[in-house]
Write a protein that holds these residues in place. Structure first.
Motif, PDB file in Angstrom:
ATOM      1  N   PRO A  16      32.176 -39.564 -33.839  1.00 34.50           N
ATOM      2  CA  PRO A  16      33.429 -40.320 -33.736  1.00 34.50           C
ATOM      3  C   PRO A  16      34.240 -40.077 -32.468  1.00 34.50           C
ATOM      4  CG  PRO A  16      33.773 -38.432 -35.139  1.00 34.50           C
ATOM      5  CD  PRO A  16      32.311 -38.415 -34.765  1.00 34.50           C
ATOM      6  N   LEU A  17      33.702 -39.276 -31.538  1.00 28.26           N
ATOM      7  CA  LEU A  17      34.382 -39.151 -30.248  1.00 28.26           C
ATOM      8  C   LEU A  17      34.437 -40.532 -29.607  1.00 28.26           C
ATOM      9  CD1 LEU A  17      35.551 -37.323 -28.031  1.00 28.26           C
ATOM     10  CD2 LEU A  17      33.221 -37.028 -27.171  1.00 28.26           C
ATOM     11  N   ARG A  18      35.612 -40.901 -29.129  1.00 21.47           N
ATOM     12  CA  ARG A  18      35.788 -42.247 -28.590  1.00 21.47           C
ATOM     13  C   ARG A  18      35.460 -42.289 -27.095  1.00 21.47           C
ATOM     14  NH1 ARG A  18      40.556 -43.750 -28.189  1.00 21.47           N
ATOM     15  NH2 ARG A  18      41.590 -41.743 -28.512  1.00 21.47           N
ATOM     16  N   VAL A  19      34.891 -43.417 -26.672  1.00 29.46           N
ATOM     17  CA  VAL A  19      34.514 -43.609 -25.269  1.00 29.46           C
ATOM     18  C   VAL A  19      34.954 -45.000 -24.835  1.00 29.46           C
ATOM     19  CG1 VAL A  19      32.656 -43.535 -23.569  1.00 29.46           C
ATOM     20  CG2 VAL A  19      32.465 -42.189 -25.685  1.00 29.46           C
ATOM     21  N   ASN A  20      35.726 -45.051 -23.762  1.00 26.49           N
ATOM     22  CA  ASN A  20      36.221 -46.329 -23.248  1.00 26.49           C
ATOM     23  C   ASN A  20      36.153 -46.346 -21.727  1.00 26.49           C
ATOM     24  OD1 ASN A  20      37.323 -47.728 -25.758  1.00 26.49           O
ATOM     25  ND2 ASN A  20      38.422 -45.779 -25.860  1.00 26.49           N
ATOM     26  N   ALA A  21      36.418 -47.508 -21.164  1.00 23.62           N
ATOM     27  CA  ALA A  21      36.507 -47.638 -19.710  1.00 23.62           C
ATOM     28  C   ALA A  21      37.732 -48.452 -19.350  1.00 23.62           C
ATOM     29  CB  ALA A  21      35.257 -48.314 -19.145  1.00 23.62           C
ATOM     30  N   VAL A  22      38.270 -48.160 -18.190  1.00 25.82           N
ATOM     31  CA  VAL A  22      39.327 -48.966 -17.589  1.00 25.82           C
ATOM     32  C   VAL A  22      38.723 -49.631 -16.359  1.00 25.82           C
ATOM     33  CG1 VAL A  22      41.528 -48.876 -16.356  1.00 25.82           C
ATOM     34  CG2 VAL A  22      41.205 -47.544 -18.447  1.00 25.82           C
ATOM     35  N   SER A  23      38.985 -50.917 -16.211  1.00 26.62           N
ATOM     36  CA  SER A  23      38.416 -51.673 -15.090  1.00 26.62           C
ATOM     37  C   SER A  23      39.533 -52.228 -14.226  1.00 26.62           C
ATOM     38  CB  SER A  23      37.528 -52.809 -15.616  1.00 26.62           C
ATOM     39  OG  SER A  23      37.041 -53.592 -14.541  1.00 26.62           O
ATOM     40  N   PRO A  24      39.919 -51.512 -13.173  1.00 25.30           N
ATOM     41  CA  PRO A  24      40.995 -51.999 -12.312  1.00 25.30           C
ATOM     42  C   PRO A  24      40.533 -53.130 -11.398  1.00 25.30           C
ATOM     43  CG  PRO A  24      40.696 -49.605 -12.136  1.00 25.30           C
ATOM     44  CD  PRO A  24      39.488 -50.167 -12.791  1.00 25.30           C
ATOM     45  N   GLY A  25      41.499 -53.939 -10.998  1.00 26.21           N
ATOM     46  CA  GLY A  25      41.284 -54.900  -9.933  1.00 26.21           C
ATOM     47  C   GLY A  25      41.784 -54.308  -8.629  1.00 26.21           C
ATOM     48  N   ILE A  26      42.421 -55.124  -7.800  1.00 23.58           N
ATOM     49  CA  ILE A  26      42.989 -54.633  -6.549  1.00 23.58           C
ATOM     50  C   ILE A  26      44.297 -53.912  -6.857  1.00 23.58           C
ATOM     51  CG2 ILE A  26      43.896 -55.265  -4.289  1.00 23.58           C
ATOM     52  CD1 ILE A  26      40.887 -55.623  -4.583  1.00 23.58           C
TER      53      ILE A  26
END
Length: 240
Positions: free
Chosen positions: A168-178
């Motif tokens: 149940p460890l959570r894994v996510n990503a953030v996807s920045p633009g400029i």
């Protein structure tokens, strides 16, 4: 969160010498967290540490090296959240790509995060998370940015897979633009025009700030019902 609401949390920030990593570290520290600042340049990490209000320590770390990830695990011990802003771009025309640069780009965005999960997932406390950085290039590829697009896209799928495997460890990503974090200062006098063009083409009609990105990272860390997700912080650029 307000000051001290992260008291007792240990947060690992890989790439803490970067502008966004530094902003994240400052924010989490002001909220009471203990920071582990990791990256290849101890000088930059210590510069970040000098801006923190709470406890911290620095760890020299090379995300392209599996053995370095194992050593990081030994140094960190139990922790609550790990965030990696790491990127090693390999941009340019296909005919001019250096295989060494390409391998390092994949290590920073794909194999590095994979081995971070391998070595550190077992040390995360209940409710913990990993947050990695993808990027808008995966959804808006451009000539000369094939490696960037591919590595960012691969990371998005890695996040899906890890969210299943190490649950149940959570894994996510953030996807920045400029993001106007200082990275574009190298353009000199051309910077204002470049950012104005980006803003004019974005649905939100502005460029991003480090604070925009950090807010997304904190959301990914704090929301216990979000995992396997890519949070797009690009002003809608992938849709334009």
């Amino acid at each position: 969160m307000t000051t001290q609401e992260r008291s007792g949390q240990r947060i690992v920030v890989i790439g803490a010498g970067s502008a966004i990593g530094r902003h994240l570290a400052r924010t989490a520290s002001a909220e009471g967290a203990e920071l582990v600042l990791a990256g290849p340049d101890l000088g930059k990490l210590k510069d970040t540490a000098g801006e923190l209000t709470g406890p911290w320590r620095t760890v020299e770390f090379d995300i392209t090296d599996d053995a370095s990830a194992a050593r990081l695990a030994d140094e960190v011990g139990p922790f609550d959240h790990l965030v990696s802003t790491a990127a090693v771009p390999a941009n340019g025309p296909l005919a001019e790509l250096d295989p060494v640069d390409v391998r390092r780009a994949f290590a920073a965005k794909v194999t590095g995060p994979l081995f971070l999960a391998k070595h550190l997932a077992g040390q995360a406390r209940e409710g913990g998370s990993f947050t990695f950085f993808s990027g808008v290039a995966a959804w808006r590829p451009a000539s000369g940015r094939t490696v960037m697009a591919t590595t960012n896209g691969a990371l998005a799928f890695l996040v899906h897979a890890l969210a299943v495997e190490i649950a149940p460890l959570r894994v996510n990503a953030v996807s920045p633009g400029i993001i106007d974090s200082g990275a574009w200062d190298k353009l000199g006098d051309a910077k204002p025009g470049f950012l104005r063009q980006i803003a004019d083409n974005n649905p939100v009609r502005r460029v991003g700030t480090a604070d925009d990105v950090v807010k997304a990272v904190l959301f990914a860390m704090d929301n216990p019902y979000v995992t396997g997700t890519v949070l797009h912080v690009d002003g809608g650029a992938r849709l334009a």
